[in-house]
Design a protein around this motif. Structure first.
Motif, PDB file in Angstrom:
ATOM      1  N   MET A 135       0.821  -1.204   0.000  1.00 18.50           N
ATOM      2  CA  MET A 135       0.000   0.000   0.000  1.00 18.50           C
ATOM      3  C   MET A 135       0.863   1.265   0.000  1.00 18.50           C
ATOM      4  N   MET A 136       2.025   1.192   0.618  1.00 20.74           N
ATOM      5  CA  MET A 136       2.939   2.332   0.573  1.00 20.74           C
ATOM      6  C   MET A 136       3.405   2.571  -0.867  1.00 20.74           C
ATOM      7  N   LEU A 137       3.703   1.475  -1.580  1.00 23.64           N
ATOM      8  CA  LEU A 137       4.073   1.608  -2.990  1.00 23.64           C
ATOM      9  C   LEU A 137       2.884   2.111  -3.804  1.00 23.64           C
ATOM     10  N   GLU A 138       1.707   1.609  -3.496  1.00 30.71           N
ATOM     11  CA  GLU A 138       0.485   2.055  -4.183  1.00 30.71           C
ATOM     12  C   GLU A 138       0.309   3.563  -4.047  1.00 30.71           C
ATOM     13  N   SER A 139       0.551   4.076  -2.850  1.00 29.12           N
ATOM     14  CA  SER A 139       0.411   5.506  -2.623  1.00 29.12           C
ATOM     15  C   SER A 139       1.391   6.296  -3.493  1.00 29.12           C
ATOM     16  N   ARG A 140       2.619   5.827  -3.589  1.00 27.15           N
ATOM     17  CA  ARG A 140       3.597   6.482  -4.447  1.00 27.15           C
ATOM     18  C   ARG A 140       3.151   6.459  -5.905  1.00 27.15           C
ATOM     19  N   LEU A 141       2.695   5.284  -6.335  1.00 24.37           N
ATOM     20  CA  LEU A 141       2.354   5.119  -7.755  1.00 24.37           C
ATOM     21  C   LEU A 141       1.048   5.809  -8.125  1.00 24.37           C
ATOM     22  N   SER A 142       0.259   6.174  -7.146  1.00 26.89           N
ATOM     23  CA  SER A 142      -0.952   6.950  -7.433  1.00 26.89           C
ATOM     24  C   SER A 142      -0.600   8.396  -7.766  1.00 26.89           C
ATOM     25  N   GLN A 143       0.637   8.789  -7.430  1.00 23.41           N
ATOM     26  CA  GLN A 143       1.066  10.170  -7.660  1.00 23.41           C
ATOM     27  C   GLN A 143       1.923  10.326  -8.910  1.00 23.41           C
ATOM     28  N   HIS A 144       2.618   9.240  -9.297  1.00 17.60           N
ATOM     29  CA  HIS A 144       3.454   9.299 -10.494  1.00 17.60           C
ATOM     30  C   HIS A 144       3.665   7.896 -11.030  1.00 17.60           C
ATOM     31  N   ALA A 145       4.185   7.799 -12.226  1.00 18.67           N
ATOM     32  CA  ALA A 145       4.218   6.523 -12.952  1.00 18.67           C
ATOM     33  C   ALA A 145       5.190   5.512 -12.352  1.00 18.67           C
ATOM     34  N   TYR A 146       6.229   6.010 -11.669  1.00 23.40           N
ATOM     35  CA  TYR A 146       7.247   5.108 -11.127  1.00 23.40           C
ATOM     36  C   TYR A 146       7.482   5.423  -9.658  1.00 23.40           C
ATOM     37  N   LEU A 147       8.252   4.590  -9.005  1.00 19.16           N
ATOM     38  CA  LEU A 147       8.366   4.701  -7.560  1.00 19.16           C
ATOM     39  C   LEU A 147       9.062   5.981  -7.104  1.00 19.16           C
ATOM     40  N   MET A 148       9.976   6.494  -7.915  1.00 17.49           N
ATOM     41  CA  MET A 148      10.721   7.688  -7.531  1.00 17.49           C
ATOM     42  C   MET A 148      10.273   8.935  -8.281  1.00 17.49           C
ATOM     43  N   GLY A 149       9.210   8.825  -9.049  1.00 17.60           N
ATOM     44  CA  GLY A 149       8.747   9.983  -9.811  1.00 17.60           C
ATOM     45  C   GLY A 149       8.246   9.568 -11.183  1.00 17.60           C
ATOM     46  N   ASP A 150       8.381  10.460 -12.129  1.00 16.23           N
ATOM     47  CA  ASP A 150       7.872  10.209 -13.478  1.00 16.23           C
ATOM     48  C   ASP A 150       8.871   9.486 -14.371  1.00 16.23           C
ATOM     49  N   LYS A 151      10.053   9.179 -13.836  1.00 14.66           N
ATOM     50  CA  LYS A 151      11.060   8.433 -14.594  1.00 14.66           C
ATOM     51  C   LYS A 151      11.408   7.147 -13.845  1.00 14.66           C
ATOM     52  N   VAL A 152      11.596   6.092 -14.595  1.00 10.52           N
ATOM     53  CA  VAL A 152      11.955   4.811 -14.000  1.00 10.52           C
ATOM     54  C   VAL A 152      13.320   4.919 -13.331  1.00 10.52           C
ATOM     55  N   SER A 153      13.543   4.102 -12.300  1.00  7.57           N
ATOM     56  CA  SER A 153      14.773   4.202 -11.525  1.00  7.57           C
ATOM     57  C   SER A 153      15.264   2.829 -11.085  1.00  7.57           C
ATOM     58  N   LEU A 154      16.431   2.826 -10.463  1.00  5.01           N
ATOM     59  CA  LEU A 154      16.961   1.619  -9.837  1.00  5.01           C
ATOM     60  C   LEU A 154      15.939   0.992  -8.900  1.00  5.01           C
ATOM     61  N   ALA A 155      15.229   1.806  -8.139  1.00  5.89           N
ATOM     62  CA  ALA A 155      14.273   1.274  -7.159  1.00  5.89           C
ATOM     63  C   ALA A 155      13.198   0.423  -7.821  1.00  5.89           C
ATOM     64  N   ASP A 156      12.696   0.863  -8.962  1.00  2.00           N
ATOM     65  CA  ASP A 156      11.654   0.099  -9.648  1.00  2.00           C
ATOM     66  C   ASP A 156      12.137  -1.307  -9.976  1.00  2.00           C
ATOM     67  N   TYR A 157      13.326  -1.395 -10.542  1.00  2.00           N
ATOM     68  CA  TYR A 157      13.814  -2.706 -10.970  1.00  2.00           C
ATOM     69  C   TYR A 157      14.308  -3.554  -9.806  1.00  2.00           C
ATOM     70  N   ALA A 158      14.798  -2.931  -8.749  1.00  2.00           N
ATOM     71  CA  ALA A 158      15.248  -3.695  -7.593  1.00  2.00           C
ATOM     72  C   ALA A 158      14.079  -4.298  -6.828  1.00  2.00           C
ATOM     73  N   ILE A 159      12.961  -3.601  -6.822  1.00  2.00           N
ATOM     74  CA  ILE A 159      11.785  -4.034  -6.064  1.00  2.00           C
ATOM     75  C   ILE A 159      10.896  -4.956  -6.882  1.00  2.00           C
ATOM     76  N   LEU A 160      10.943  -4.837  -8.184  1.00  2.00           N
ATOM     77  CA  LEU A 160      10.083  -5.596  -9.095  1.00  2.00           C
ATOM     78  C   LEU A 160      10.035  -7.117  -8.835  1.00  2.00           C
ATOM     79  N   PRO A 161      11.161  -7.831  -8.745  1.00  2.00           N
ATOM     80  CA  PRO A 161      11.070  -9.300  -8.674  1.00  2.00           C
ATOM     81  C   PRO A 161      10.307  -9.832  -7.472  1.00  2.00           C
ATOM     82  N   LEU A 162      10.445  -9.195  -6.310  1.00  2.04           N
ATOM     83  CA  LEU A 162       9.736  -9.689  -5.126  1.00  2.04           C
ATOM     84  C   LEU A 162       8.272  -9.268  -5.115  1.00  2.04           C
ATOM     85  N   ILE A 163       7.938  -8.135  -5.723  1.00  2.00           N
ATOM     86  CA  ILE A 163       6.526  -7.776  -5.877  1.00  2.00           C
ATOM     87  C   ILE A 163       5.858  -8.759  -6.836  1.00  2.00           C
ATOM     88  N   ARG A 164       6.568  -9.160  -7.866  1.00  2.00           N
ATOM     89  CA  ARG A 164       6.057 -10.206  -8.763  1.00  2.00           C
ATOM     90  C   ARG A 164       5.755 -11.476  -7.975  1.00  2.00           C
TER      91      ARG A 164
END
Length: 218
Positions: A135-164
Motif C-alpha cells: 500500500m505504501m508503494l500504491e500511494s507512491r504510484l498513485s502520484q506518479h508513474a514510477y516509484l521515484m517519480g515520473d522516470k523509471v529508476s533503480l528502485a523500480d527494478y530492484a523491487i520488481l522481482p519480489l513484488i512479482r
C-alpha cells in the motif's frame, strides 16, 4: 579482456534482480546457469554463502549480493539514467526505499509464502504485513508513474522481482486488492522485452559446460 562470470538461477528473484541490472547497464557477462540442488564447486569456491547470484569480475573480485551487482553495473554504465544523476538526493532515497523492501517486506513475504503453502493460522496477518508495504508503494504510484517519480529508476527494478512473487502467492486476493496502480506498474514491467530477456532459460552449466553471453546491448 575476459568478461565477468555470473552464476544465476532462473526463477530466483534475487538472480532476476541481478540480471535486470546487467541488462539495463548493457554490461556483458558470461552466464552460468545453476540449480541449487547441484551447486558448482567453482561457485562455492568464490562465494561460500552458496546462494545466487554470484558475479566474478575479471580481476577476481566477487560480488554476491543482488543489489550490489545492480549498483556496480549501473555505476559502470547507466544509459537510462536509473540513478537519476541530476538529483543529489535521488540515489540515497532509492537505497532507503530498497532497504525497507529488503528487510521488512522480504521477511514478511517469506513467512507469508510458507503460511499459504501450509495453511497456517497466521496467513492473513502475514499477508497484511506484506500489504502494508504494497500500500505504501500504491500511494507512491498513485502520484506518479514510477516509484521515484515520473522516470523509471533503480528502485523500480530492484523491487520488481519480489513484488512479482508477492502477486503470485494468493493471486485471487491480489487481483481484487485495492492496489490498481501497483498492478498497472507490475504489468508494465512484466510486459517489457527487457524482463523477457532477463527470464530467458539457459541449459545448466554443469550439464553442458556451456556459458552464455548475457547483458550486452544488441
Amino acid at each position: 579482456m575476459s568478461l565477468p562470470i555470473l552464476y544465476s538461477l532462473q526463477n530466483c528473484p534475487y538472480a532476476m534482480r541481478a540480471r535486470l541490472g546487467l541488462l539495463l547497464a548493457q554490461q556483458g557477462v558470461m552466464l552460468r546457469a545453476v540449480v541449487m540442488k547441484n551447486k558448482p564447486a567453482a561457485m562455492l569456491a568464490v562465494s561460500p554463502k552458496a546462494t545466487v547470484p554470484v558475479l566474478v569480475l575479471d580481476d577476481g573480485t566477487v560480488i554476491d549480493e543482488s543489489l550490489d551487482i545492480m549498483i556496480w553495473a549501473l555505476h559502470e554504465n547507466d544509459p537510462l539514467n536509473l540513478l537519476h544523476s541530476e538529483r543529489s538526493d535521488a540515489y540515497p532515497a532509492m537505497l532507503a526505499l530498497i532497504e525497507v523492501h529488503d528487510t521488512v517486506f522480504t521477511s514478511a513475504l517469506s513467512q507469508y509464502k510458507y503460511a499459504v503453502r501450509y495453511h497456517s493460522d497466521d496467513e492473513i496477518a502475514l499477508r497484511n504485513q506484506c500489504a502494508d508495504y504494497a500500500m505504501m508503494l500504491e500511494s507512491r504510484l498513485s502520484q506518479h508513474a514510477y516509484l521515484m517519480g515520473d522516470k523509471v529508476s533503480l528502485a523500480d527494478y530492484a523491487i520488481l522481482p519480489l513484488i512479482r512473487q508477492f502477486a503470485r502467492v494468493d493471486r485471487q486476493w491480489y487481483l481484487q486488492a485495492p492496489l490498481p496502480h501497483l498492478r498497472e506498474w507490475l504489468n508494465k514491467h512484466l510486459q517489457d522485452q527487457r524482463f523477457a530477456k532477463a527470464m530467458a532459460k539457459y541449459p545448466q552449466w554443469l550439464e553442458t559446460n556451456e556459458e552464455f553471453l548475457f547483458g550486452q546491448a544488441d
